[in-house]
Write a protein that holds these residues in place. Structure first.
Motif, PDB file in Angstrom:
ATOM      1  N   GLY A 170     100.097  15.086  15.940  1.00 19.77           N
ATOM      2  CA  GLY A 170     100.418  16.414  15.456  1.00 19.77           C
ATOM      3  C   GLY A 170     101.290  17.168  16.432  1.00 19.77           C
ATOM      4  O   GLY A 170     101.130  17.042  17.652  1.00 19.77           O
ATOM      5  N   ALA A 171     102.224  17.947  15.888  1.00 22.03           N
ATOM      6  CA  ALA A 171     103.060  18.845  16.691  1.00 22.03           C
ATOM      7  C   ALA A 171     102.910  20.237  16.100  1.00 22.03           C
ATOM      8  O   ALA A 171     103.374  20.505  14.992  1.00 22.03           O
ATOM      9  CB  ALA A 171     104.516  18.398  16.671  1.00 22.03           C
ATOM     10  N   SER A 172     102.252  21.112  16.827  1.00 23.92           N
ATOM     11  CA  SER A 172     101.917  22.442  16.333  1.00 23.92           C
ATOM     12  C   SER A 172     102.828  23.486  16.963  1.00 23.92           C
ATOM     13  O   SER A 172     102.999  23.516  18.182  1.00 23.92           O
ATOM     14  CB  SER A 172     100.451  22.771  16.657  1.00 23.92           C
ATOM     15  N   ALA A 177      98.302  26.313  13.508  1.00 28.04           N
ATOM     16  CA  ALA A 177      98.225  24.989  12.886  1.00 28.04           C
ATOM     17  C   ALA A 177      97.332  24.030  13.651  1.00 28.04           C
ATOM     18  O   ALA A 177      97.000  22.954  13.148  1.00 28.04           O
ATOM     19  CB  ALA A 177      99.625  24.392  12.775  1.00 28.04           C
ATOM     20  N   SER A 178      96.913  24.392  14.851  1.00 28.30           N
ATOM     21  CA  SER A 178      96.258  23.432  15.735  1.00 28.30           C
ATOM     22  C   SER A 178      94.957  22.874  15.170  1.00 28.30           C
ATOM     23  O   SER A 178      94.687  21.674  15.267  1.00 28.30           O
ATOM     24  CB  SER A 178      95.995  24.069  17.100  1.00 28.30           C
ATOM     25  N   ALA A 179      94.135  23.732  14.563  1.00 30.85           N
ATOM     26  CA  ALA A 179      92.828  23.281  14.076  1.00 30.85           C
ATOM     27  C   ALA A 179      92.981  22.203  13.008  1.00 30.85           C
ATOM     28  O   ALA A 179      92.296  21.165  13.050  1.00 30.85           O
ATOM     29  CB  ALA A 179      92.028  24.470  13.540  1.00 30.85           C
ATOM     30  N   ASP A 180      93.870  22.412  12.041  1.00 29.90           N
ATOM     31  CA  ASP A 180      94.077  21.415  10.995  1.00 29.90           C
ATOM     32  C   ASP A 180      94.652  20.127  11.571  1.00 29.90           C
ATOM     33  O   ASP A 180      94.247  19.026  11.172  1.00 29.90           O
ATOM     34  CB  ASP A 180      95.020  21.957   9.917  1.00 29.90           C
ATOM     35  N   LEU A 181      95.564  20.249  12.508  1.00 33.62           N
ATOM     36  CA  LEU A 181      96.170  19.055  13.080  1.00 33.62           C
ATOM     37  C   LEU A 181      95.168  18.268  13.909  1.00 33.62           C
ATOM     38  O   LEU A 181      95.187  17.035  13.914  1.00 33.62           O
ATOM     39  CB  LEU A 181      97.390  19.427  13.924  1.00 33.62           C
ATOM     40  N   GLU A 182      94.291  18.956  14.612  1.00 37.23           N
ATOM     41  CA  GLU A 182      93.268  18.251  15.381  1.00 37.23           C
ATOM     42  C   GLU A 182      92.302  17.510  14.465  1.00 37.23           C
ATOM     43  O   GLU A 182      91.736  16.484  14.848  1.00 37.23           O
ATOM     44  CB  GLU A 182      92.509  19.237  16.271  1.00 37.23           C
TER      45      GLU A 182
END
Length: 229
Positions: A170-172, A177-182
């Motif tokens: 993931g690139a936030s 966006a970080s929570a969904d990407l994690e």
């Protein structure tokens, strides 16, 4: 009702031995990989900032050995609906892929349905007919570039990709966006973040060792399927 739970097990040889990724440039690259870029094209990014995101995709591609028999690239923009721009077998040369990315235009949309996009990737981009080489034991990886939270549920697409053994990064842009990407990334350490759009291009340099790690098999993933209620 019983089902199968997919538990990804990351084997990061560089992390296990020394705490850092190895000097990948010094190693002899193995044969190939399938790389899918999934890019947020919604109002989270916006027309003014879309060129920064497009430049990140270019920066990644330009530094890879892209070709029919080496690293194949596919690209999807997503907002309300996923929009497949090209498949893994659409282009045979690196120059053709680069030109296709340069021609990307901002699509817009007030929704950012990452879940639907992940499902589209799993259903339409990994198969042999789309240029996927999983049957040849070629590793498949996904880079999600996002600037905001998903407006739909990512669970079904996430499970499908993990079940298929796709290694997801993931690139936030920013923190939203970080929570969904994690959640969808193979490992939380596979999510990188830039504070704003002007700093997005720097993530290309940070992502490259991970991408090369998959290509050179210093990063692999194994899935275990366990029975659950």
């Amino acid at each position: 009702m019983r089902g199968h739970q997919v538990v990804p097990l990351c084997v990061l040889l560089g992390v296990l031995f020394g705490g850092l990724l190895p000097n990948l440039e010094a190693q002899e690259a193995q044969e190939s990989a399938d790389l899918i870029l999934l890019i947020d094209g919604s109002e989270n990014v916006g027309a003014a900032n879309f060129p920064y995101v497009r430049d990140l995709a270019l920066r990644i591609i330009e530094r890879l050995d892209v070709g029919r028999d080496t690293i194949r690239v596919a690209l999807v923009l997503y907002s309300v609906d996923p929009d497949i721009k090209f498949y893994l077998n659409s282009y045979d040369s690196k120059s053709s892929v680069v030109e296709a990315v340069k021609g990307l235009a901002y699509s817009g949309g007030d929704e950012s349905n990452l879940g639907a996009a992940l499902e589209e990737v799993a259903e339409s981009l990994l198969s042999q007919s789309a240029g996927g080489r999983a049957d040849e034991s070629v590793p498949q990886m996904l880079i999600v570039i996002s600037a905001g939270p998903s407006t739909d549920d990512t669970g079904a697409g996430d499970r499908a990709l993990k079940r298929a053994g796709v290694i997801t990064f993931g690139a936030s842009v920013g923190d939203a966006a970080s929570a969904d990407l994690e959640t969808v990334a193979t490992d939380k350490t596979f999510v990188l973040s830039a504070p704003d759009f002007r700093a997005v291009a720097s993530m290309g340099d940070q992502l490259l060792p991970y991408v090369n790690g998959v290509v050179q098999r210093t990063i692999i993933v194994q899935n275990e399927f366990t029975e659950g209620m």
